[in-house]
Write an enzyme that holds these catalytic residues in place. Structure first.
Site, mmCIF file in Angstrom:
data_model
loop_
_atom_site.group_PDB
_atom_site.id
_atom_site.type_symbol
_atom_site.label_atom_id
_atom_site.label_comp_id
_atom_site.label_asym_id
_atom_site.label_seq_id
_atom_site.Cartn_x
_atom_site.Cartn_y
_atom_site.Cartn_z
ATOM 1 N N ILE A 115 0.910 -1.147 0.000
ATOM 2 C CA ILE A 115 0.000 0.000 0.000
ATOM 3 C C ILE A 115 0.948 1.194 0.000
ATOM 4 C CG2 ILE A 115 -1.764 1.293 1.249
ATOM 5 C CD1 ILE A 115 -2.901 -1.328 2.226
ATOM 6 N N PRO A 116 1.162 1.783 -1.168
ATOM 7 C CA PRO A 116 2.304 2.682 -1.394
ATOM 8 C C PRO A 116 2.192 4.079 -0.795
ATOM 9 C CG PRO A 116 0.977 2.564 -3.363
ATOM 10 C CD PRO A 116 0.360 1.607 -2.371
ATOM 11 N N CYS A 117 2.223 4.144 0.525
ATOM 12 C CA CYS A 117 2.176 5.446 1.191
ATOM 13 C C CYS A 117 3.420 6.270 0.890
ATOM 14 C CB CYS A 117 1.983 5.275 2.697
ATOM 15 S SG CYS A 117 3.208 4.243 3.485
ATOM 16 N N HIS A 118 4.497 5.630 0.429
ATOM 17 C CA HIS A 118 5.712 6.367 0.069
ATOM 18 C C HIS A 118 5.505 7.244 -1.172
ATOM 19 C CE1 HIS A 118 5.952 2.625 -2.279
ATOM 20 N NE2 HIS A 118 6.650 3.321 -3.155
#
Length: 160
Positions: free
Chosen positions: A123-126
């Site tokens: 879950i690409p919060c970056h």
């Protein structure tokens, strides 16, 4: 339900993978020099997660197929779902993300939810940055966020 843990060494430090026999519930950076939790007797889903993350770090994978589960409020799940729509190697701002979930005034709440994401990379919060284009907040450390974004841009460039 029994929980299993597995450490994985990556170019940006050790990741701890946590899950059940059926789903991955957490992929977080830990401050250990080397992996301490061996693969040993863990369910196949943890091995699959590790294999897919290895492929991601080698530049051979841009999406993930193992089952995930993250517990949260309806708002948090909505934000985490929206994070998964950010294309590989692209970024969005916290403001744009709050608009995407139809809560334009909830920029801070979106940011806080982003920070509570327990499924790093998948879950690409970056991929969420400040409205001014600067890197802000990342539980794994800004240097990791910068590395991940740079890595994805290189991989995307090579596949074009």
């Amino acid at each position: 339900m029994e929980m299993y843990k597995l450490d994985m060494e990556t170019p940006v430090g050790v990741i701890e993978i946590v899950g059940t026999e059926k789903v991955i519930q957490s992929i977080l950076f830990v401050e250990r020099e080397v992996a301490q939790l061996p693969e040993g007797n863990v369910p196949d889903v943890l091995r699959q997660c590790k294999e897919e993350l290895d492929a991601y770090f080698r530049g051979e994978r841009m999406t993930f197929t193992f089952p995930i589960e993250q517990v949260g409020t309806p708002f948090q799940r909505e934000v985490w779902d929206a994070l998964q729509t950010i294309p590989f190697a692209e970024t969005t701002s916290y403001r744009e993300l709050s608009e995407r979930v139809k809560r334009p005034a909830a920029v801070r709440a979106v940011g806080a939810t982003n920070g509570r994401n327990k499924l790093s990379i998948v879950i690409p919060c970056h991929r969420v940055i400040g409205s001014n284009g600067k890197l802000t907040g990342y539980a794994g450390g800004l240097w990791r966020k910068e590395w991940l974004l740079h890595h994805e841009k290189q991989v995307a460039h090579q596949t074009q």
